[in-house]
Design a protein around this motif. Structure first.
Motif, PDB file in Angstrom:
ATOM      1  N   THR A  42     -18.140 -28.616 -22.964  1.00  0.00           N
ATOM      2  CA  THR A  42     -18.273 -27.167 -22.787  1.00  0.00           C
ATOM      3  C   THR A  42     -19.660 -26.771 -22.340  1.00  0.00           C
ATOM      4  O   THR A  42     -19.822 -25.704 -21.773  1.00  0.00           O
ATOM      5  N   SER A  43     -20.671 -27.590 -22.562  1.00  0.00           N
ATOM      6  CA  SER A  43     -21.976 -27.122 -22.102  1.00  0.00           C
ATOM      7  C   SER A  43     -22.499 -27.875 -20.886  1.00  0.00           C
ATOM      8  O   SER A  43     -23.523 -27.494 -20.348  1.00  0.00           O
ATOM      9  N   TYR A  44     -21.844 -28.944 -20.469  1.00  0.00           N
ATOM     10  CA  TYR A  44     -22.320 -29.629 -19.264  1.00  0.00           C
ATOM     11  C   TYR A  44     -21.228 -29.851 -18.221  1.00  0.00           C
ATOM     12  O   TYR A  44     -21.491 -29.872 -17.049  1.00  0.00           O
ATOM     13  N   ARG A 102     -14.363 -27.962  -4.776  1.00  0.00           N
ATOM     14  CA  ARG A 102     -13.605 -29.202  -4.706  1.00  0.00           C
ATOM     15  C   ARG A 102     -12.803 -29.270  -3.422  1.00  0.00           C
ATOM     16  O   ARG A 102     -12.398 -28.258  -2.875  1.00  0.00           O
ATOM     17  N   LYS A 148     -25.180 -25.254 -19.448  1.00  0.00           N
ATOM     18  CA  LYS A 148     -24.675 -23.895 -19.241  1.00  0.00           C
ATOM     19  C   LYS A 148     -23.558 -23.668 -20.233  1.00  0.00           C
ATOM     20  O   LYS A 148     -22.599 -24.446 -20.245  1.00  0.00           O
ATOM     21  N   ILE A 188     -20.224 -21.936 -21.730  1.00  0.00           N
ATOM     22  CA  ILE A 188     -19.052 -21.410 -21.043  1.00  0.00           C
ATOM     23  C   ILE A 188     -19.128 -19.889 -20.924  1.00  0.00           C
ATOM     24  O   ILE A 188     -18.721 -19.303 -19.921  1.00  0.00           O
ATOM     25  N   THR A 245      -8.291 -25.278 -15.747  1.00  0.00           N
ATOM     26  CA  THR A 245      -8.708 -23.886 -15.605  1.00  0.00           C
ATOM     27  C   THR A 245      -8.205 -22.985 -16.732  1.00  0.00           C
ATOM     28  O   THR A 245      -8.973 -22.228 -17.310  1.00  0.00           O
ATOM     29  N   HIS A 253     -13.894 -24.205 -10.429  1.00  0.00           N
ATOM     30  CA  HIS A 253     -12.497 -23.929 -10.758  1.00  0.00           C
ATOM     31  C   HIS A 253     -11.815 -23.076  -9.709  1.00  0.00           C
ATOM     32  O   HIS A 253     -10.729 -22.548  -9.948  1.00  0.00           O
ATOM     33  N   LEU A 278     -10.044 -23.621 -19.851  1.00  0.00           N
ATOM     34  CA  LEU A 278     -11.413 -23.116 -19.731  1.00  0.00           C
ATOM     35  C   LEU A 278     -11.445 -21.621 -19.979  1.00  0.00           C
ATOM     36  O   LEU A 278     -12.302 -21.114 -20.700  1.00  0.00           O
ATOM     37  N   GLN A 296     -18.088 -28.333 -17.463  1.00  0.00           N
ATOM     38  CA  GLN A 296     -16.989 -27.366 -17.507  1.00  0.00           C
ATOM     39  C   GLN A 296     -15.946 -27.653 -16.445  1.00  0.00           C
ATOM     40  O   GLN A 296     -14.794 -27.251 -16.583  1.00  0.00           O
ATOM     41  N   GLU A 297     -16.342 -28.353 -15.372  1.00  0.00           N
ATOM     42  CA  GLU A 297     -15.375 -28.611 -14.310  1.00  0.00           C
ATOM     43  C   GLU A 297     -14.291 -29.591 -14.774  1.00  0.00           C
ATOM     44  O   GLU A 297     -13.273 -29.739 -14.115  1.00  0.00           O
ATOM     45  N   MET A 298     -14.521 -30.251 -15.920  1.00  0.00           N
ATOM     46  CA  MET A 298     -13.525 -31.217 -16.386  1.00  0.00           C
ATOM     47  C   MET A 298     -12.373 -30.558 -17.140  1.00  0.00           C
ATOM     48  O   MET A 298     -11.348 -31.182 -17.382  1.00  0.00           O
ATOM     49  N   ILE A 299     -12.570 -29.310 -17.561  1.00  0.00           N
ATOM     50  CA  ILE A 299     -11.542 -28.654 -18.361  1.00  0.00           C
ATOM     51  C   ILE A 299     -10.525 -28.020 -17.423  1.00  0.00           C
ATOM     52  O   ILE A 299     -10.908 -27.392 -16.438  1.00  0.00           O
TER      53      ILE A 299
END
Lengths: 403, 543
Positions: B340-342, A133, A23, A25, B349, A103, B352, B344-347
């Motif tokens: 960025t393509s798999y 989360r 996906k 961003i 907020t 997020h 992001l 995104q939850e690691m960045i």
């Protein structure tokens, strides 16, 4: 040659099966806060899910809007559904991008949903969902959640969820008047034996009644703030705690940190001394004597002189001793009030039951079923020991001599 | 089906293969006593070689003996030739009594022993050998009535001045670099290591080019097996030409199917000297400033000669910095693509959101964007190398800026991608080893592909594959990852960190174990005891 064949097979795996959950961003609708409500539509009970979605393009950093008009940097989208999960999924049908919950900073549950159905459904959804989360903050909205999102304008940050997340992060350690658990803490207290959970409380201000008489021609604006806490009996909302009651609660659960306690000195009509909390430690000691259960709370509080708005000397140790006794009485009163209120609600938010369970497991087995009744008229003794460590930069109060 | 296609392809390839190597064996003719015949032979050999000079003259007084010289114009020092070979033979020979009796029988001995005032001479009686020697810049002297010919070392050809090597610049350290002249190059080493234990064996490789290849090592430090291995691998080479050390490198490396070089390539004499002192073998090739060093191990990948000259805390810091840069250079764009393509939850907020706002309206996925920018950068880099020297750097930097800036404004790529690619590019230039930087730049692309297809999992797969590959790599029998795997803790003193010189007593275990101790122990500088004030008055206390 066989090697080449297998290599080409490996590459086929890469380019046929790969990328399936990719996906970008810019294909994501990044959700900052999630909300749930219970509503009645045409006599039927339905659930409403609300997503507070960031609009990165409007949030600065990117290229400036060409046409000059600024749009709101967020999008509040809500959908109805038969179940919570259904409602949550229905939001995706409204969104041009993938709804991305990883997020989300907080989950806000409406008062009616919390009171009538209980939050255990919501917790089930939250824990089951792969993106949400456990670090989400849990708030209970006074009234409907949708109102919070729609009426609550951010004042400093560009979005409400960022603003609330910032406030929540700071309000506890700096003010010690509110309590906001994250989902993990909440679920822990929900599932623990002998403990009832507490969540944060959000209120919209000014209230609609106050808004009904607008001043001048200005468009009425309203904002959102966390206050006090929401008390649960098992999974259902039992009532609210005010700011000061929450402070008593925080003292018992060892979370009272920095804050100001205003006090009246003897013979003073109004508060003229403030105690600056720095450190507090509470021990919950249960005791069982002849089937009579009682709890003793031993509080050790430390702090400084915040302000002294009266001309009382602070130079001698005896002066400080007097103040310490005063503060101890005040803290004792704070805790007493909170304990009384929760006893009326039959909600053991302090985990007294858990303490009994730990110390007297055999006794607990017999009383577990009727703990709620026992709790509501439990003997709670509070012992407070206070220490005033410092008086700030100056010792004696400023006195302007009149000539 | 696939198998059939492969079979057909192989058949097609086989049909083109069978041709044999051209063999131009010249008949081995011995020299005769008849000068005219010898001259005729040589003239046949040098037919149409306009740069070969031939001159006939006479020696002695009353009964002159005929003589002839052959040399290649431009390769010989003509003033040396006339001073040392022509003048004494043609002029001085008349005035000496003994030479009055010069005749065709004793001429050869007299000329060799008394007349030639030149350092190095070689004797031969083979026409082919003579011809080969003439090609290297010597002068052939033939005398009538003698079966032997004299080869005079008059070599002297134009060569580039010693300059600072452009590929391996340092801030502190010697500024001289190798040149194309192999004699100058060996002199560089000899000037640094003045011991007879420094050996240089010579080999001629290439049936046509007959290139001089030198094997340099320090006896009794080097592992004899490595030298023997170098010798056998070099002697196995059967080719017509060696124009650069790269030819040799690919013939003698341990593992041909790898992007990683198994030999250190350098044009710095100090680096070669340091390597020799650690027990390495240097392979020097004529006509190129690039010298090969074996065995090559991973710590050399990240070390610059400067690390040994700068103070050790700084050298350690720089080496650790290079590791960070290596990781960025290898993984920068791929980690960006994967996250960025798999993931995104690691960045965080806010990051992001800022990435999202910068990607708003970009038509390509991050993977395509990354490939696009990386390829563009490589094109710019290559163009910068090819462009004429004065405009090269200007064009490449301006090009990068303009293309980066314009691409962002045109919304082709996001500004963050430009930052990532720029950082990666800069980081890849911090790797001091020339070949190492190339390898890292190359493996970046497959990693980006894997990251685009499988995310961070793909990156881990790639890293594991690289690690396994590196563990299997060997350079002349020495594991590439030593001293990490196999571990030799003492050698770690000069790997990712650098210990002070007084703490590094030993040579690397893998290469220098024959004479492991290189210096005395306990040489740590000591502060002298504090001086007393009265010392000056009472002076001469110790005496």
């Amino acid at each position: 040659m066989r090697k080449g064949f297998f290599l080409s097979l490996i590459f086929l795996i890469l380019f046929t099966s790969g990328c399936w959950d990719r996906k970008e961003i810019d294909e994501l609708a990044i959700v900052g806060a999630t909300g749930f409500d219970k509503v009645t539509v045409n006599g039927r009970h339905m659930y409403r899910a609300i997503s507070y979605v960031y609009k990165p393009a409007e949030m600065g950093g990117g290229a400036e809007g060409g046409n000059g008009k600024t749009l709101a940097p967020f999008w509040v989208v809500s959908e109805l559904g038969e179940t919570l999960s259904d409602a949550e999924k229905n939001i995706s049908a409204r969104s041009s991008r993938f709804v991305f919950l990883a997020h989300s900073d907080m989950v806000i549950v409406g008062e009616r949903l919390a009171r009538e159905d209980g939050v255990d459904k919501v917790m089930d959804l939250l824990l089951r969902h792969k993106d949400l989360r456990m670090r989400n903050l849990l708030y209970i909205a006074e009234g409907e959640t949708l109102r919070v999102f729609e009426r609550g304008l951010p004042q400093f940050e560009s979005t409400l969820s960022q603003e609330l997340a910032g406030i929540s992060e700071k309000s506890l350690p700096i003010v010690s008047k509110t309590y906001v658990p994250d989902v993990k803490e909440f679920v822990y207290s929900l599932l623990a034996t002998g403990r009832d959970p507490v969540a944060g409380k959000l209120e919209v201000f000014p209230t609609p009644e106050e808004l009904s008489s607008p001043v001048g021609n200005e468009e009425p604006q309203s904002f959102v703030r966390p206050t006090g806490a929401a008390v649960f009996r098992e999974s259902k909302l039992a009532g609210w705690l005010t700011d000061t009651e929450t402070r008593g609660f925080l003292y018992v659960i060892n979370k009272a940190q920095v804050g100001i306690i205003p006090l009246k000195l003897p013979n003073s009509p109004q508060e003229n001394f403030s105690f600056q909390m720095t450190k507090a430690k509470t021990k919950i000691i249960p005791s069982v004597k002849n089937d009579n259960i009682s709890i003793t709370l031993e509080v050790k509080a430390e702090g400084n002189v915040g302000t002294m708005e009266d001309s009382v000397s602070l130079a001698k140790p005896e002066d400080i001793k007097k103040l310490e006794a005063l503060v101890a009485a005040e803290i004792k009163q704070l805790i007493k009030n909170t304990v009384d209120k929760t006893q009326n609600m039959e909600a053991d938010v302090f985990g007294f039951g858990e303490a009994v369970h730990r110390k007297y497991p055999k006794v607990w087995k017999n009383i577990e079923e009727e703990w709620r009744n026992i709790y509501s008229d439990l003997q709670v003794e509070v012992k407070v020991e206070t220490k005033i460590r410092g008086t700030g930069m100056i010792s004696n109060p400023i006195t302007v001599e009149s000539r | 089906m696939l198998r059939n296609i492969f079979k057909k392809l192989k058949k097609l390839a086989d049909r083109e293969r069978p041709y044999t190597k051209g063999e131009h064996l010249v008949e081995n003719i011995p020299l005769s006593t008849n000068l005219a015949r010898n001259i005729q032979h040589l003239k046949e050999i040098f037919q149409d070689c306009s740069d070969v000079v031939f001159r006939e003259y006479a020696i002695g007084g009353s009964k002159p003996v005929k003589a002839a010289i052959f040399y290649v114009d431009g390769l010989v020092n003509t003033s040396l030739l006339s001073d040392a070979a022509l003048n004494p033979l043609m002029v001085d020979s008349q005035w000496v009594n003994e030479f009055g009796k010069v005749n065709s029988r004793n001429a050869y001995k007299i000329v060799k022993d008394r007349l030639l005032t030149i350092g190095e001479i070689i004797e031969t009686n083979q026409v082919n050998e003579l011809a080969d020697h003439i090609m290297t810049g010597t002068t052939a002297l033939l005398l009538d009535g003698s079966e032997q010919a004299l080869i005079l070392n008059t070599r002297n050809w134009e060569s580039r001045a010693v300059e600072e090597p452009e590929t391996e610049a340092v801030v502190r350290g010697p500024r001289d670099g190798f040149t194309e002249n192999i004699r100058v190059n060996t002199a560089h080493i000899r000037r640094r290591i003045r011991t007879s234990r420094l050996k240089s064996e010579v080999m001629k490789i290439g049936t046509l080019t007959k290139t001089d290849v030198f094997i340099l090592y320090i006896k009794d430090i080097v592992d004899n097996k490595v030298v023997e291995e170098v010798r056998t691998r070099l002697s196995r080479i059967d080719t017509d030409s060696i124009l650069e050390s790269g030819y040799i490198e690919e013939f003698i490396e341990d593992e041909p199917f790898t992007p990683f070089a198994q030999m250190n390539v350098t044009e710095r004499p100090d680096k070669v000297a340091a390597g020799l002192l650690e027990g390495q073998v240097a392979i020097m090739v004529d006509n190129t400033p690039f010298v090969l060093m074996v065995p090559y191990t991973f710590p050399q990948f990240l070390s610059s000669p400067e690390d040994h000259y700068n103070r050790y805390p700084w050298a350690t810091f720089v080496r650790l910095l290079r590791i960070v840069a290596l990781i960025i250079a290898m993984l920068g764009p791929s980690v960006y693509v994967a996250i960025t393509s798999y993931h995104q939850e690691m960045i965080p907020t806010s990051l992001l959101i800022s990435i999202a706002s910068s990607r708003e309206g970009i038509p390509f996925p991050a993977f395509v964007e990354a490939i696009l920018m990386e390829v563009t950068f490589e094109i710019l880099r290559e163009a910068g190398v090819r462009l004429p020297r004065p405009i090269g750097p200007a064009i490449s930097f301006v090009g990068a800026l303009v293309i980066g800036e314009a691409a962002v404004t045109a919304k082709l790529v996001s500004p963050i991608m430009v930052v990532v690619v720029g950082l990666t590019a800069i980081a890849s230039f911090t790797i001091p080893s020339l070949e190492g930087a190339i390898a890292v730049r190359l493996i970046r692309f497959p990693i980006i592909f894997l990251a685009g297809a499988l995310g961070l999992f793909g990156i881990m797969v790639a890293l594991l594959a690289i690690l396994i590959h590196l563990c299997a790599l060997r350079s002349f029998g020495v594991p590439f990852l030593s001293p990490l795997a196999p571990l030799s803790p003492r050698d770690l003193k000069d790997s990712f960190v650098r210990f002070p010189w007084w703490a590094m007593f030993t040579r690397p275990h893998m290469t220098g174990s024959k004479e492991p101790v290189r210096q005395g122990f306990s040489q740590k500088p000591q502060t002298p005891p504090p001086r007393k004030n009265g010392n000056q008055k009472g002076g001469g206390k110790d005496a």
